[in-house]
Design an enzyme around this catalytic site. Structure first.
Site, PDB file in Angstrom:
ATOM      1  N   HIS A 193       0.852  -1.190   0.000  1.00 25.97           N
ATOM      2  CA  HIS A 193       0.000   0.000   0.000  1.00 25.97           C
ATOM      3  C   HIS A 193       0.885   1.236   0.000  1.00 25.97           C
ATOM      4  O   HIS A 193       1.974   1.233   0.573  1.00 25.97           O
ATOM      5  CB  HIS A 193      -0.915   0.002   1.235  1.00 25.97           C
ATOM      6  CG  HIS A 193      -2.062   0.962   1.136  1.00 25.97           C
ATOM      7  ND1 HIS A 193      -1.929   2.311   1.393  1.00 25.97           N
ATOM      8  CD2 HIS A 193      -3.362   0.768   0.806  1.00 25.97           C
ATOM      9  CE1 HIS A 193      -3.103   2.903   1.228  1.00 25.97           C
ATOM     10  NE2 HIS A 193      -3.990   1.994   0.874  1.00 25.97           N
TER      11      HIS A 193
ATOM     12  N   ASP B 251      -8.029  -4.399  -0.479  1.00 24.25           N
ATOM     13  CA  ASP B 251      -8.518  -5.184  -1.606  1.00 24.25           C
ATOM     14  C   ASP B 251      -8.260  -6.677  -1.470  1.00 24.25           C
ATOM     15  O   ASP B 251      -8.913  -7.473  -2.136  1.00 24.25           O
ATOM     16  CB  ASP B 251      -7.859  -4.682  -2.900  1.00 24.25           C
ATOM     17  CG  ASP B 251      -8.152  -3.221  -3.157  1.00 24.25           C
ATOM     18  OD1 ASP B 251      -9.333  -2.873  -3.289  1.00 24.25           O
ATOM     19  OD2 ASP B 251      -7.201  -2.419  -3.200  1.00 24.25           O
TER      20      ASP B 251
END
Length: 394
Positions: free
Chosen positions: A264, A321
């Site tokens: 991320h 996700d």
């Protein structure tokens, strides 16, 4: 500037604060996500999506009376104009849901008599039309493109359960509805990501909120921002079984690729949303009698983290996700609707940012975003080009 007095360009504005905001704080090192002072863990466990929408738009959690009134307004604004349904039926069924959503969202303004009046109350009213309307619009498009008649919203159901009903034709069981509701809470806001910045950029021109949200949807449609959980699910299907995980990881790392859902731009530990989604994915698999996608995801997480540590000598962490893919897939949501589902949640955050950009007390007269750029054209060397007529050009 550097020693040669060349301007340093911060590509992508990473690390550059462009505005102040009271809406959301992301503490990447600590793995914390905060909506208006509240930890995401507390909101996901205890608050409904409607409560979180109210919090984002009104800066406080509602009491029972305020929530009942807000919920009623959202329910009354769920139906979309019949002209939009008629338009959906004329669109090519091959059109992607995100292209449809960006094209149709501005049309929701026709039901909003006070749209564009440029007061906080009018903008909040428009936000309610958008929060309710996007949900109905997405479900209607999925039914139209599959040759089915769109369903009218069911006002006896909450926001999350109603979307699943309009999509499938069957009211979801309470546990599935609760998981989807929590998923909407988790995706509602995330500070100045690409789509939110896009919404604020458009809002800074004093364009109305429908224009800003349509622009944000366009930003989300790009693969560098939206659609990551779609690619996670595609990856899981490609891997197929746990026996194939090691070879897949080796191939990805050898080729310099990415394991989708790991890593991320902000978090330097596991995304707090992923930690909430993982057990929901497991339980959702148990509800439908098929836990293989959760199990494959969990095993991929373990082996992927081990491989990164061994081969690259660094840690890598789950993002939102990674587990939302198997959760939404187990709910029967079509994969190409994963990103629109993101939008029907994040619209609450986009609207809050538009309202803050245009009406925040700290900046009642918003400054138009107008960044500079370093010109690097050298078409004619150090001199300007001399214009020549077309007959002389070669």
């Amino acid at each position: 500037m550097n020693d040669e007095c060349t301007p340093v360009i911060n590509t992508g504005l990473r690390g550059v604060d462009v505005a102040s905001s009271k809406i959301c704080d992301v503490k990447g090192r600590e793995g914390k996500l905060i909506y208006r002072g509240y930890r995401i863990e507390d909101l996901a466990e205890n608050a409904t999506f409607e409560e979180v929408c109210y919090l984002l738009l009104h800066e406080r959690l509602p009491d029972e009376q305020a929530l009942a009134a807000f919920d009623n307004r959202l329910k009354q604004k769920r139906p979309i104009p019949e002209s939009i349904v008629t338009l959906l039926k004329t669109l090519p069924r091959s059109m992607t849901p995100m292209d449809m959503l960006q094209a149709a969202t501005p049309l929701l303004i026709q039901a909003d008599e006070n749209a564009g009046k440029q007061t906080p109350a009018d903008a909040q009213n428009s936000a309610e039309y958008l929060i309710s309307g996007l949900s109905t619009l997405i479900a209607a498009w999925d039914r139209v493109r599959n040759g089915r008649t769109p369903l009218a919203p069911d006002t006896s159901l909450g926001h999350a359960a109603n979307f699943l009903y309009m999509l499938t034709g069957e009211p979801p069981d309470p546990e599935t509805a609760a998981f989807f509701d929590a998923g909407l809470v988790l995706h509602a806001e995330h500070s100045f990501n690409a789509s939110t910045f896009t919404a604020r950029q458009v809002a800074s021109t004093k364009a109305h909120i429908y224009a800003a949200v349509a622009a944000a949807i366009g930003s989300l449609s790009g693969p560098l921002h939206g659609g990551a959980n779609v690619r996670v699910m595609e990856m899981l299907k490609e891997i197929g079984t746990p026996e194939n995980i090691n070879a897949y990881i080796d191939n990805i790392l050898d080729s310099g690729g990415l394991i989708m859902g790991l890593g991320h731009a902000v978090y330097q530990t596991d995304d707090p949303r992923a930690l909430i989604l993982a057990p929901m994915s497991q339980r959702m698999g148990e509800i439908i009698g098929d836990t293989r996608w959760y199990e494959l995801t969990k095993e991929l997480e373990i082996r992927g983290k081990q491989a990164f540590k061994k081969r690259k000598d660094r840690d890598i962490f789950c993002n939102v996700d990674f587990y939302s893919a198997s959760l939404f897939y187990a709910m029967g949501i079509p994969m190409d609707l994963f990103t629109p589902v993101f939008a029907l949640s994040r619209v609450s955050g986009w609207c809050a940012h538009v309202i803050e950009e245009q009406f925040a007390k700290a900046a009642p007269k918003p400054t138009l975003y107008r960044p500079g750029a370093t010109y690097v054209g050298d078409y004619c060397g150090p001199d300007e080009c001399r214009f020549v007529g077309i007959e002389e050009r070669k």
